[in-house]
Write an enzyme that holds these catalytic residues in place. Structure first.
Site, PDB file in Angstrom:
ATOM      1  N   GLU A 243       0.871  -1.172   0.000  1.00 22.19           N
ATOM      2  CA  GLU A 243       0.000   0.000   0.000  1.00 22.19           C
ATOM      3  C   GLU A 243       0.909   1.222   0.000  1.00 22.19           C
ATOM      4  OE1 GLU A 243      -3.895  -1.341   2.627  1.00 22.19           O
ATOM      5  OE2 GLU A 243      -2.585   0.246   3.321  1.00 22.19           O
ATOM      6  N   CYS A 278      -1.762   9.613   2.495  1.00 18.11           N
ATOM      7  CA  CYS A 278      -1.491   9.153   1.131  1.00 18.11           C
ATOM      8  C   CYS A 278      -2.634   9.462   0.179  1.00 18.11           C
ATOM      9  CB  CYS A 278      -1.165   7.662   1.122  1.00 18.11           C
ATOM     10  SG  CYS A 278      -2.405   6.628   1.902  1.00 18.11           S
TER      11      CYS A 278
END
Length: 485
Positions: A243, A278
């Site tokens: 991720e 993010c």
């Protein structure tokens, strides 16, 4: 003591490293990193514990996880304070993270039953039974921006599925990792089921290289994730779930509706957590014309009024510092580079004390080739456009694909956007940050390869076993050529 290995707290034998509070540069944690030998000891302890842990009934594993959730709830304010001191995020924000640490455990438990249970079907006279089995020893790499909540989204599903874990927190948030491990200890976790190793790059490389690791669950920067990906090229026997970040586009339509609501949504998307999520918006696409001009004017005005301060300050700030002085410098250098390419600062990001950087907005419409980088901080690039199809074309011009958003009251515009945008998480009329634990989290390209968080983490913590089961061995009416009985 720095590391938790085989049920014991031990000192690190590697180089000393410290955690500096980013809002005043005070040392708040000090320890020595784990050596490669200590990492191997942690992996061996996890491997030994796996033999018995995988045999435990699910109800027993679940009971320990729920006991940990209770410990998190009992210590939620302490957790929030530690995260605030290590990351500099406002205390109101870290309290939500502490709550999520416990709250999303229920999602992981539900996911185990939904996605890793048994299923039976008939095919060609055979009974096909689908079962799920744990992978073995999982290495979990935690990020600094959500040092409590995000690692938990990997660790809990791994344990529920019957795996054991070696956990390496970010070297910038070791205190949070240590606190979480102490709560697991208090919850009655058997020795070796989770092992904590602290350290910087050398410790991480040793953990990824360890022969006893069966899989890696990683959340962090694209640069580090790509290093792991290359490292795994020669290790096909390990499962790697990444991720990573994104260069996330947010498109504002002429039909954006309420001006104040739109500006607030942009601020929440770009500058929450000082831009250190993010999923934060990095590129803002605004239409040419009066409505776009009005939006930018209001956005600049509102951004100038954002309160930035230490996490415990009163009145409460909206954002704190960057995680480190180096991270702050990275944002200022990125801004300088965009300016040198022809970008025009509408608000210039400026350095403050310690690791503080004020939010910046820069118009990059005139830059022919934008750097395709994730500027992990409060720097928002504005691109003016004409026509939604052009905006989507520009938005897709990135190697990343994590998050994207459209602000529009027009349903047809939304249908076009969602059909043509390249992103794993797409938002309409809401902030880009704040994904649901029930939804897949991740995206294509440089943003990652799998979705190993919360609900969907169950898919990567157990492998499917298909067994074809006949009632008894039967002799076919026609034997294969060349066989005589």
């Amino acid at each position: 003591m720095t590391h938790w290995i085989a049920g014991e707290w031990v000192q690190g034998q590697g180089e000393e490293f410290v955690s500096l509070s980013p809002y005043n540069q005070e040392v708040i944690w000090r320890g020595n990193g784990a050596t490669a030998e200590q990492v191997d000891q942690a992996v061996a302890a996890a491997r030994a514990a796996f033999v018995e842990w995988k045999k435990r009934p699910f109800a027993e594993r679940e009971a320990i996880v729920l006991a940990f959730a209770e410990k998190v709830k009992e210590n939620s304010e302490k957790i929030a304070e530690v995260i605030a001191k290590e990351t500099g995020k406002p205390i109101w924000e870290t309290r939500t993270e502490a709550a999520a640490m416990a709250g999303k455990i229920a999602i992981s438990i539900r996911a185990y039953h939904d996605r890793t249970g048994e299923a039976t079907r008939e095919a060609a006279g055979n009974q096909i039974v689908l079962r799920h089995r744990p992978l073995g020893v999982m290495a979990v790499f935690g990020p600094y921006n959500f040092p409590g909540h995000l690692p938990n989204g990997h660790i809990v599903p791994a344990l529920l599925a019957g795996n054991t874990v070696v956990f390496k927190p970010s070297e910038q948030t070791p205190w949070t990792g240590e606190l979480a491990m102490k709560l697991w200890e208090e919850a009655g976790l058997p020795k070796g089921v989770i092992n904590l190793v602290q350290g910087a790059k050398e410790t991480g490389i040793a953990l990824a290289d360890a022969k006893g690791i069966d899989g890696i669950l990683f959340t962090g920067s694209a640069n580090t994730g790509h290093i792991l990906h290359r490292q795994f090229a020669g290790q096909p026997g390990k499962m790697l779930a990444l991720e990573m970040g994104g260069n996330n586009p947010m498109v504002i339509s002429d039909n954006y509706g309420d001006l104040d609501a739109t500006v607030y949504t942009i601020i929440q998307s770009a500058f929450i957590s000082a831009g250190q999520r993010c999923t934060c918006a990095r590129r803002l696409y605004v239409p040419f014309g009066e409505k776009g001009d009005a939006l930018i004017t209001k956005l600049v005005e509102a951004t100038k009024n954002i309160r930035m301060d230490q996490p415990f300050a009163e009145p409460a700030p909206f954002m704190g510092p960057q995680i480190s002085v180096a991270a702050a410098k990275f944002i200022l250098d990125a801004q300088a580079n965009l300016q040198s390419l022809g970008g025009e600062s509408l608000i210039e990001a400026k350095a403050g004390e310690a690791a503080f950087v004020s939010p910046g907005i820069i118009d990059v419409t005139n830059i022919a080739e934008l750097p395709d980088e994730e500027y992990f901080g409060p720097l928002l690039q504005v691109v003016r456009y004409e026509g939604l199809d052009k905006a989507v074309e520009l938005a897709n011009d990135t190697r990343f694909g994590l998050s994207a958003g459209l602000v529009s009251t027009d349903d047809q515009e939304w249908e076009y956007f969602v059909d043509h945008i390249r992103a794993g998480i797409v938002n309409r009329n809401r902030q880009l940050t704040g994904a649901s634990g029930d939804a897949p989290f991740g995206g294509p390209g440089a943003s990652g390869n799998l979705r190993p968080s919360a609900y969907y983490a169950a898919d990567y913590c157990a492998y499917p076993m298909a067994s074809m089961e006949g009632q008894e061995t039967e002799l076919p009416a026609t034997l294969s050529p060349g066989v005589t009985l």
